[in-house]
Design a protein around this motif. Structure first.
Motif, PDB file in Angstrom:
ATOM      1  N   ASP A 244      16.260  13.455 -15.096  1.00  0.00           N
ATOM      2  CA  ASP A 244      16.357  12.425 -16.131  1.00  0.00           C
ATOM      3  C   ASP A 244      14.988  11.984 -16.643  1.00  0.00           C
ATOM      4  OD1 ASP A 244      19.009  12.598 -15.646  1.00  0.00           O
ATOM      5  OD2 ASP A 244      19.270  10.567 -14.848  1.00  0.00           O
ATOM      6  N   TRP A 245      14.035  11.822 -15.731  1.00  0.00           N
ATOM      7  CA  TRP A 245      12.753  11.234 -16.114  1.00  0.00           C
ATOM      8  C   TRP A 245      11.566  12.119 -15.747  1.00  0.00           C
ATOM      9  CZ3 TRP A 245      12.616   6.965 -19.093  1.00  0.00           C
ATOM     10  CH2 TRP A 245      13.822   6.220 -19.182  1.00  0.00           C
ATOM     11  N   MET A 246      11.852  13.325 -15.329  1.00  0.00           N
ATOM     12  CA  MET A 246      10.776  14.190 -14.843  1.00  0.00           C
ATOM     13  C   MET A 246      10.617  15.407 -15.748  1.00  0.00           C
ATOM     14  SD  MET A 246       9.874  12.491 -12.158  1.00  0.00           S
ATOM     15  CE  MET A 246       8.840  13.545 -11.155  1.00  0.00           C
ATOM     16  N   ASP A 247       9.381  15.820 -15.945  1.00  0.00           N
ATOM     17  CA  ASP A 247       9.138  17.053 -16.688  1.00  0.00           C
ATOM     18  C   ASP A 247       9.408  18.245 -15.778  1.00  0.00           C
ATOM     19  OD1 ASP A 247       8.366  15.438 -18.692  1.00  0.00           O
ATOM     20  OD2 ASP A 247       6.236  15.949 -18.644  1.00  0.00           O
TER      21      ASP A 247
ATOM     22  N   VAL B 102      12.292   4.094  -7.622  1.00  0.00           N
ATOM     23  CA  VAL B 102      12.586   3.834  -9.035  1.00  0.00           C
ATOM     24  C   VAL B 102      11.467   2.966  -9.596  1.00  0.00           C
ATOM     25  CG1 VAL B 102      15.091   4.087  -8.868  1.00  0.00           C
ATOM     26  CG2 VAL B 102      14.058   1.847  -8.470  1.00  0.00           C
ATOM     27  N   ALA B 103      11.316   3.000 -10.931  1.00  0.00           N
ATOM     28  CA  ALA B 103      10.147   2.380 -11.556  1.00  0.00           C
ATOM     29  C   ALA B 103       9.998   0.905 -11.173  1.00  0.00           C
ATOM     30  CB  ALA B 103      10.240   2.532 -13.077  1.00  0.00           C
ATOM     31  N   GLU B 104      11.115   0.181 -11.080  1.00  0.00           N
ATOM     32  CA  GLU B 104      10.970  -1.268 -10.875  1.00  0.00           C
ATOM     33  C   GLU B 104      10.486  -1.627  -9.474  1.00  0.00           C
ATOM     34  OE1 GLU B 104      14.543  -3.514 -11.390  1.00  0.00           O
ATOM     35  OE2 GLU B 104      15.727  -2.200 -10.104  1.00  0.00           O
TER      36      GLU B 104
ATOM     37  N   VAL C 153       8.563   0.840  -7.550  1.00  0.00           N
ATOM     38  CA  VAL C 153       7.601   1.832  -7.047  1.00  0.00           C
ATOM     39  C   VAL C 153       6.369   1.131  -6.478  1.00  0.00           C
ATOM     40  CG1 VAL C 153       6.511   2.217  -9.311  1.00  0.00           C
ATOM     41  CG2 VAL C 153       6.383   4.002  -7.602  1.00  0.00           C
ATOM     42  N   GLY C 154       6.005   1.488  -5.259  1.00  0.00           N
ATOM     43  CA  GLY C 154       4.852   0.865  -4.607  1.00  0.00           C
ATOM     44  C   GLY C 154       5.115  -0.554  -4.156  1.00  0.00           C
ATOM     45  N   ASP C 155       6.356  -0.996  -4.209  1.00  0.00           N
ATOM     46  CA  ASP C 155       6.669  -2.375  -3.815  1.00  0.00           C
ATOM     47  C   ASP C 155       7.977  -2.379  -3.031  1.00  0.00           C
ATOM     48  OD1 ASP C 155       6.741  -5.091  -3.579  1.00  0.00           O
ATOM     49  OD2 ASP C 155       7.559  -5.436  -5.577  1.00  0.00           O
ATOM     50  N   GLU C 156       8.036  -1.484  -2.089  1.00  0.00           N
ATOM     51  CA  GLU C 156       9.311  -1.304  -1.409  1.00  0.00           C
ATOM     52  C   GLU C 156       9.043  -0.941   0.047  1.00  0.00           C
ATOM     53  OE1 GLU C 156      13.077   1.775  -1.812  1.00  0.00           O
ATOM     54  OE2 GLU C 156      11.147   2.273  -2.673  1.00  0.00           O
ATOM     55  N   ALA C 157       9.736  -1.613   0.944  1.00  0.00           N
ATOM     56  CA  ALA C 157       9.637  -1.209   2.345  1.00  0.00           C
ATOM     57  C   ALA C 157      11.034  -0.835   2.805  1.00  0.00           C
ATOM     58  CB  ALA C 157       9.092  -2.334   3.182  1.00  0.00           C
ATOM     59  N   ARG C 158      11.163   0.333   3.314  1.00  0.00           N
ATOM     60  CA  ARG C 158      12.469   0.768   3.808  1.00  0.00           C
ATOM     61  C   ARG C 158      12.587   0.383   5.276  1.00  0.00           C
ATOM     62  NH1 ARG C 158      12.552   6.312   0.040  1.00  0.00           N
ATOM     63  NH2 ARG C 158      12.292   5.079  -1.857  1.00  0.00           N
TER      64      ARG C 158
ATOM     65  N   HIS D 262       0.769  -1.255   0.000  1.00  0.00           N
ATOM     66  CA  HIS D 262       0.000   0.000   0.000  1.00  0.00           C
ATOM     67  C   HIS D 262       0.796   1.299   0.000  1.00  0.00           C
ATOM     68  CE1 HIS D 262      -3.609  -2.297   0.539  1.00  0.00           C
ATOM     69  NE2 HIS D 262      -3.104  -2.888   1.596  1.00  0.00           N
ATOM     70  N   LEU D 263       2.057   1.265   0.332  1.00  0.00           N
ATOM     71  CA  LEU D 263       2.770   2.527   0.563  1.00  0.00           C
ATOM     72  C   LEU D 263       3.714   2.850  -0.595  1.00  0.00           C
ATOM     73  CD1 LEU D 263       3.163   4.703   2.810  1.00  0.00           C
ATOM     74  CD2 LEU D 263       5.064   3.313   3.664  1.00  0.00           C
ATOM     75  N   ILE D 264       3.683   4.103  -1.015  1.00  0.00           N
ATOM     76  CA  ILE D 264       4.679   4.552  -2.014  1.00  0.00           C
ATOM     77  C   ILE D 264       5.655   5.463  -1.300  1.00  0.00           C
ATOM     78  CG2 ILE D 264       5.051   5.771  -4.189  1.00  0.00           C
ATOM     79  CD1 ILE D 264       2.204   5.053  -4.991  1.00  0.00           C
ATOM     80  N   GLN D 265       6.914   5.118  -1.363  1.00  0.00           N
ATOM     81  CA  GLN D 265       7.960   5.898  -0.685  1.00  0.00           C
ATOM     82  C   GLN D 265       8.439   7.009  -1.612  1.00  0.00           C
ATOM     83  OE1 GLN D 265       8.870   4.958   2.372  1.00  0.00           O
ATOM     84  NE2 GLN D 265       8.523   2.769   2.550  1.00  0.00           N
ATOM     85  N   PRO D 266       8.985   8.085  -1.047  1.00  0.00           N
ATOM     86  CA  PRO D 266       9.501   9.136  -1.930  1.00  0.00           C
ATOM     87  C   PRO D 266      10.723   8.685  -2.721  1.00  0.00           C
ATOM     88  CG  PRO D 266       9.907   9.678   0.381  1.00  0.00           C
ATOM     89  CD  PRO D 266       9.137   8.403   0.373  1.00  0.00           C
TER      90      PRO D 266
END
Ligand SMILES: Cc1ncc(COP(=O)(O)O)c(C=O)c1O
Length: 474
Positions: A178-181, A32-34, A36-41, A25-29
């Motif tokens: 690199d990947w942001m407008d 990276v794309a691979e 995103v939304g699948d990471e627990a720090r 459920h959590l998106i960290q600041p």
């Protein structure tokens, strides 16, 4: 004794559970794309003074003070109490229609500390919204004054000013864009004022001339009538604690003044004690900007709050304009939040009640102890001012190797009891301001061991060799 083992097991299980739920459920600041939304720090359970404790019960020195913000340290009862009291008195009232007493008292107190005629404060929810507010105010100011073309913003390499669209458009660290407008058509980027990376053959004083010339030439080339503001951190914080050459900022300030370009000093990191003063602009850098942005340390991270202090001169210009009806259509639901402002007032009491003096007394020791790491061959430079410092590692010309060094050092230091903020090849240190000399010694000793272990790893993996004397980096 059985309880110690079972507590550790219970904590490990709790961490595993939270890790799984975070992944769901959590998106960290800054993901990276691979992942995103699948990471627990790593889970942090508690904080106390300069320490935080991880889920396994391991106590770590909070080397970055959260994100340059936990200035008076963790678990201060005074701040917890004031938050509770203010919530029970008045938790919120709309800044659209009402005023709360903590916001008035805080604005007054901040104005008393700000340089020159910076006497009015617009409160925001953090640093990005503070920078965004300052920039939108500049646009409004020039629109109302009949100069709709005077809107370009000058920023610099290695800058970081936030994560909202306009503030982020000023950023210029590796990977930021690199990947942001971004609103690239509104921003002109100048060189980073990094003496460590100055052109070959130049002294630091000559480098200051180069930077000032570049600024003057850019204004001449683009035309002052098109440039609205220059935004600059006095020390570029997340760019790697870049301390600019002496005299360069005041000289640029004069060019801004001569060309009616608003000087916005981004003190999101440097204000509220990090350099031993409430604001560093005048006391440390001899600057009197048109606006100062702040956040982070204003509440020592206990509540999200930021703001912009604005010069009376600009407000008078607006009042005298031909458009008295023009509306500055800008405000946040949580502008002037009463709890945030009450927390900031108490935080200021604590800073002024001894922490600022402590910083001025202990900072030279902090800087000296970290600079003692210069003898390690992986260390290219240790730099900093006040309670912010950076250890920049240089593993030779191979840039790809440089990228892993910060993380490697952080990994070893965490095992040894210190959280580091790794940025590519750099380790940034900005501990809570209440740190004692003994704790600084602990920090320096852990860093020495962490860097030494990293050097051993790199050698073992064949990625790096200790330079012989003749090759040593200076
Ligand atoms: C100099 C500077 N300005 C602005 C910001 C953005 O602040 P926030 O993350 O509170 O929005 C930061 C954040 O690190 C910063 O270092």
């Amino acid at each position: 004794m059985a309880t110690i083992g079972s507590t550790a097991v219970a904590m490990a299980a709790a961490e595993e559970d939270l890790t799984e739920r975070a992944r769901r459920h959590l998106i960290q600041p800054w993901p990276v794309a691979e992942t995103v939304g699948d990471e627990a720090r790593p889970l942090i359970g508690e904080g106390d003074g300069i320490y935080i404790t991880d889920a396994a019960g391991k106590r770590l020195i909070d080397g970055p003070a959260g994100m340059w913000c936990t200035n008076i340290g963790h678990r201060r009862r005074e701040l917890a109490d004031v938050m509770h009291e203010q919530a029970m008195a008045l938790s919120y009232s709309s800044p659209w229609y009402t005023t709360s007493s903590p916001s008035v008292a805080l604005a007054e107190r901040i104005a008393a500390h700000a340089p020159g005629d910076l006497n009015h404060v617009f409160f925001t929810t953090g640093g990005s919204s503070a920078v965004e507010t300052a920039l939108r105010f500049m646009q409004f100011y020039n629109n109302v004054r009949g100069r709709p073309d005077k809107k370009l913003i000058l920023s610099r390499g290695s800058a970081y000013h936030g994560s909202t669209y306009l503030s982020a458009s000023l950023n210029a660290r590796p990977r930021d864009n690199d990947w942001m407008d971004s609103a690239g058509d509104l921003v002109v980027k100048l060189s980073a004022p990094n003496p460590f990376r100055r052109p070959d053959g130049k002294t630091v004083a000559e480098f200051a001339d180069v930077l000032v010339d570049e600024f003057r030439d850019t204004v001449a080339r683009i035309g002052a009538e098109r440039i609205g503001a220059f935004v600059a951190e006095p020390i570029q914080a997340s760019g790697g604690v870049i301390v600019p050459p002496e005299g360069y900022l005041p000289r640029v300030r004069e060019i801004c003044r001569a060309n009616d370009i608003l000087y916005i000093c981004d003190e999101v990191v440097t204000a509220f004690g990090r350099l031993g003063h409430v604001f560093a602009s005048r006391e440390v850098f001899e600057l009197d900007p048109d606006m100062i942005t702040f956040a982070k340390g204003v509440t020592s991270g206990y509540f999200p709050l930021g703001g912009v202090v604005i010069s009376d001169r600009l407000l008078k210009d607006l009042r005298r304009s031909n458009h008295p009806e023009a509306m500055f259509a800008h405000g946040l639901t949580n502008t002037s939040h009463p709890i945030g402002c009450a927390v900031a007032l108490k935080n200021l009491d604590i800073l002024e009640g001894g922490v600022l003096d402590h910083v001025r007394e202990v900072a030279p020791y902090f800087q000296a102890r970290l600079r003692s790491l210069m003898d390690l061959p992986l260390v290219g430079e240790v730099r900093g001012v006040g309670m912010m410092a950076c250890i920049e590692c240089v593993a030779g010309p191979a840039g790809e190797l440089d990228e892993t060094i910060g993380k490697r050092i952080d990994g070893h230091c965490q095992e040894l009891g210190l959280l580091v903020r790794p940025i590519v090849n750099m380790c940034v240190m900005s501990p809570p301001l209440t740190i004692t000399r003994t704790q600084i010694d602990d920090m320096a000793a852990i860093l020495r061991e962490g860097i030494s272990r990293t050097m051993d790893d790199l050698e073992r993996e064949g990625l790096w060799r200790r330079p012989t004397n003749s090759q040593a980096f200076s």
